[in-house]
Design an enzyme around this catalytic site. Sequence first.
Site, PDB file in Angstrom:
ATOM      1  N   GLY A 167       0.536  -1.083   0.125  1.00 35.73           N
ATOM      2  CA  GLY A 167      -0.045   0.127  -0.023  1.00 35.73           C
ATOM      3  C   GLY A 167       1.132   1.481   0.495  1.00 35.73           C
ATOM      4  O   GLY A 167       2.144   0.858   0.818  1.00 35.73           O
ATOM      5  N   GLN A 210       3.026   9.650   1.327  1.00 38.61           N
ATOM      6  CA  GLN A 210       4.898   9.885   1.398  1.00 38.61           C
ATOM      7  C   GLN A 210       5.429   9.714   0.164  1.00 38.61           C
ATOM      8  O   GLN A 210       6.456   8.975   0.354  1.00 38.61           O
ATOM      9  CB  GLN A 210       4.262   7.743   1.374  1.00 38.61           C
ATOM     10  CG  GLN A 210       3.545   6.678   2.820  1.00 38.61           C
ATOM     11  CD  GLN A 210       3.415   5.894   2.630  1.00 38.61           C
ATOM     12  OE1 GLN A 210       2.898   5.262   2.523  1.00 38.61           O
ATOM     13  NE2 GLN A 210       4.468   4.636   3.210  1.00 38.61           N
ATOM     14  N   CYS A 250       7.329  -0.923   6.457  1.00 39.91           N
ATOM     15  CA  CYS A 250       6.526   0.327   5.946  1.00 39.91           C
ATOM     16  C   CYS A 250       7.482   1.054   5.046  1.00 39.91           C
ATOM     17  O   CYS A 250       8.456   1.085   5.440  1.00 39.91           O
ATOM     18  CB  CYS A 250       5.657   1.739   6.820  1.00 39.91           C
ATOM     19  SG  CYS A 250       4.650   3.122   6.484  1.00 39.91           S
ATOM     20  N   LEU A 251       7.303   1.217   3.924  1.00 42.18           N
ATOM     21  CA  LEU A 251       7.777   1.703   2.998  1.00 42.18           C
ATOM     22  C   LEU A 251       8.835   3.009   2.773  1.00 42.18           C
ATOM     23  O   LEU A 251       9.849   3.480   2.504  1.00 42.18           O
ATOM     24  CB  LEU A 251       7.424   2.149   1.184  1.00 42.18           C
ATOM     25  CG  LEU A 251       7.046   0.669   0.997  1.00 42.18           C
ATOM     26  CD1 LEU A 251       6.154   0.850  -0.564  1.00 42.18           C
ATOM     27  CD2 LEU A 251       7.832  -0.483   0.347  1.00 42.18           C
ATOM     28  N   HIS A 284      -3.368   0.889   8.546  1.00 45.44           N
ATOM     29  CA  HIS A 284      -2.123   1.598   8.635  1.00 45.44           C
ATOM     30  C   HIS A 284      -1.870   2.725   7.511  1.00 45.44           C
ATOM     31  O   HIS A 284      -1.246   4.168   7.252  1.00 45.44           O
ATOM     32  CB  HIS A 284      -1.037   0.551   8.050  1.00 45.44           C
ATOM     33  CG  HIS A 284       0.472   1.074   7.433  1.00 45.44           C
ATOM     34  ND1 HIS A 284       1.413   0.210   8.490  1.00 45.44           N
ATOM     35  CD2 HIS A 284       0.945   1.494   6.519  1.00 45.44           C
ATOM     36  CE1 HIS A 284       2.278   0.833   7.764  1.00 45.44           C
ATOM     37  NE2 HIS A 284       2.360   1.449   6.302  1.00 45.44           N
ATOM     38  N   GLU A 285      -2.009   2.477   6.297  1.00 49.43           N
ATOM     39  CA  GLU A 285      -2.523   3.695   4.837  1.00 49.43           C
ATOM     40  C   GLU A 285      -3.071   4.675   5.632  1.00 49.43           C
ATOM     41  O   GLU A 285      -2.681   6.124   5.060  1.00 49.43           O
ATOM     42  CB  GLU A 285      -3.227   2.741   3.947  1.00 49.43           C
ATOM     43  CG  GLU A 285      -1.751   1.885   3.250  1.00 49.43           C
ATOM     44  CD  GLU A 285      -0.619   1.913   3.504  1.00 49.43           C
ATOM     45  OE1 GLU A 285      -0.476   3.208   3.025  1.00 49.43           O
ATOM     46  OE2 GLU A 285       0.782   1.172   3.435  1.00 49.43           O
ATOM     47  N   HIS A 328      -1.409   6.895   7.712  1.00 51.74           N
ATOM     48  CA  HIS A 328      -0.411   8.640   6.610  1.00 51.74           C
ATOM     49  C   HIS A 328      -1.436   9.416   7.200  1.00 51.74           C
ATOM     50  O   HIS A 328      -0.734  10.512   6.056  1.00 51.74           O
ATOM     51  CB  HIS A 328      -0.194   7.605   5.772  1.00 51.74           C
ATOM     52  CG  HIS A 328       0.997   6.474   6.155  1.00 51.74           C
ATOM     53  ND1 HIS A 328       2.276   6.319   6.742  1.00 51.74           N
ATOM     54  CD2 HIS A 328       1.293   5.438   5.561  1.00 51.74           C
ATOM     55  CE1 HIS A 328       3.052   5.908   6.346  1.00 51.74           C
ATOM     56  NE2 HIS A 328       2.990   4.515   5.809  1.00 51.74           N
TER      57      HIS A 328
HETATM   58 NI    NI Z   1       3.439   2.625   5.929  1.00 54.64          NI
END
Ligand code: NI
Length: 180
Positions: free
Chosen positions: A46, A51, A103-104, A145-146, A149
Amino acid sequence: MIHEILRMGDPRLLQISQPVPDLAAPELKTLVDDMFETMHAASGAGLAAPQIGVPLRLVIFGYSDPEARNARYPDADPVPQTILINPAIEPVSDEMEEGWEGCLSVPGLRGVVPRYSRIRYRGVDLQGRPIDRIVDGFHARVVQHECDHLDGILYPMRVRDFSRFGYTDILFPELADSDD
Ligand code: NI
């Protein structure tokens, strides 16, 4: 176009993102295309617009091919490919469960995070069609999670037990060839 993914420590990841004002704006389609390209290049499950430095309430997640298994989460249930704009989440019950997350924006690490087990989420897609789903398991985890952000929350801020927070290649040697 593949964008640079901001990493933890960048103050832009801590911002509260704004609602998407205009679904018809042509740059929105470009943004979504770029987000998918960026997420796939990084083998992510995701990605949220902030981000890549865009403070809008827009997240993408899931896979177009239900047979595809994300390299970073090989045991995860399939999640439908979704573009979720201006989302709202509510827990269906108070029940929480723990699960591993990465997480990226926090490359190379994983941690155990408590999340609501079952949620209802709503929003619209790129065409303005309503999305209204009740989900559980990995799907519910990814959405929570997304959407975090969008409120400037990174998963390490929700870790309670730091004995279960560490480097992916040490915790999960079998995932060592994934690129975070
Ligand atoms: Ni993330």
